[in-house]
Design an enzyme around this catalytic site. Structure first.
Site, short mmCIF file in Angstrom:
data_model
loop_
_atom_site.label_atom_id
_atom_site.label_comp_id
_atom_site.label_asym_id
_atom_site.label_seq_id
_atom_site.Cartn_x
_atom_site.Cartn_y
_atom_site.Cartn_z
N TYR A 152 0.98 5.32 7.15
CA TYR A 152 1.26 4.43 6.12
C TYR A 152 2.59 4.80 5.04
O TYR A 152 2.94 4.11 4.48
CB TYR A 152 0.17 4.15 5.20
CG TYR A 152 -1.32 3.73 5.98
CD1 TYR A 152 -1.14 3.36 7.09
CD2 TYR A 152 -2.52 3.69 5.18
CE1 TYR A 152 -2.08 2.90 7.95
CE2 TYR A 152 -3.54 3.28 6.01
CZ TYR A 152 -3.49 2.82 7.02
OH TYR A 152 -4.47 2.35 7.89
N LYS A 163 -7.43 -4.13 2.17
CA LYS A 163 -6.11 -3.89 1.39
C LYS A 163 -6.07 -4.75 0.31
O LYS A 163 -6.18 -6.18 0.61
CB LYS A 163 -4.87 -3.94 2.19
CG LYS A 163 -3.62 -3.78 1.54
CD LYS A 163 -2.68 -4.80 2.33
CE LYS A 163 -1.43 -4.50 1.52
NZ LYS A 163 -0.43 -5.49 1.95
N ASN A 173 -12.14 -8.82 -4.47
CA ASN A 173 -12.81 -7.99 -3.42
C ASN A 173 -14.09 -7.38 -3.96
O ASN A 173 -15.08 -7.26 -3.56
CB ASN A 173 -11.88 -7.06 -2.65
CG ASN A 173 -11.02 -7.78 -1.78
OD1 ASN A 173 -11.21 -8.88 -1.40
ND2 ASN A 173 -9.82 -7.03 -1.33
#
Length: 276
Positions: free
Chosen positions: A53, A232, A242
């Site tokens: 990443y 994400k 979330n």
């Protein structure tokens, strides 16, 4: 039916919080650091990154900025497929620790069983890191059941997690059963199917019933299955949406409806994926 959307804590499985912050493609340095800080100060205690990443340093900056003790955070990263030779695992794992600014990792994954992955060589290096106290747990990612079973046999350190793509359009029942048989936690990446859950009619119906977002319903469904999710998110609104999935309680009818979705879609499908 509206309900309280202010969870204070997250359930855990084997010490791993069942909702974490994923950081794939979060490559703007300040945004990544702020996402981590925001999530931790909201209540998240699980952060997931990877060498591939290219944001481990930014994740480490977010950890440093947050008003949360390091020992309270479950931190995971992954060794990339070009670094899985024995000595490369040892060297690059230490480099990841340096970038993250930590003395040890809560979980270190084999990112994919591909390219330089040789079970004996790779996993012996992971075991060495475990024995040295640099990692608390060993994990694998994108492993098929037979690869997971082989890794468990070979690795001296216990393998505690298999991180795979998993969402209502890719429920992976055989893989979940294999992990359960070996007491390995399943961690879901792309748990919102890269946004596809927002357009799924059954999930929309369940979301309307609970006065919740489609993301919250998908994350609640995963939790009902005993699966840890690491969606994400970058902005505070999505991070909070979330997080508030923890307050959504699905009933058996909801779970059955989502289980009955026939649509299948794999969002992460590289040529080196073991299923190809």
């Amino acid at each position: 039916m509206s309900q309280d959307r202010s969870p204070e804590t997250c359930p855990t499985t084997n010490g791993m919080p069942m909702l974490g912050l994923g950081t794939w493609q979060n490559t703007d340095p300040d945004q990544c650091a702020e996402s981590v800080r925001t999530a931790l100060e909201m209540g998240y205690r699980h952060v997931d990154t990877a060498q591939a990443y290219e944001n481990e340093g930014d994740v480490g900056e977010g950890l440093a900025r947050a008003d949360v003790d390091r020992e309270d955070v479950f931190l995971a990263t992954k060794i990339w497929i070009s670094n899985l030779a024995h000595d490369d695992v040892l060297e690059t794992a230490r480099e990841s620790l340096d970038r993250l600014g930590v003395d040890s990792l809560d979980l270190l994954y084999v990112h994919w069983p591909a390219r330089t992955y040789e079970p004996d060589e790779t996993l012996s290096a992971f075991s060495k890191l475990y024995d040295e106290g640099l990692i608390e747990n060993v994990g694998v990612s994108n492993f098929l059941p037979e690869q997971l079973e082989a890794a468990i046999e070979i690795c001296d350190a216990p393998i505690v997690a298999n991180q795979v793509e998993l969402h209502p359009m890719l429920p992976q029942p055989d893989l979940r059963e294999a992990c359960d048989r070996h007491d390995v936690d399943v961690v879901a990446y792309s748990p919102l199917a890269r946004g596809a859950v927002f357009d799924q009619p059954t999930i929309q119906e369940v979301a309307d019933k609970h006065d919740a977002s489609e993301a919250q319903i998908s994350l609640a469904w995963l939790r009902e299955k005993g699966v840890t999710a690491i969606p994400k998110a970058t902005g505070e609104a999505h991070i909070r949406d979330n997080w508030e999935s923890l307050a959504v309680e699905l009933d058996a009818e909801d779970v059955d409806a989502i289980d009955s979705i026939e649509e299948r879609s794999r969002k992460v499908d590289p040529d080196f994926g073991p299923w190809n």
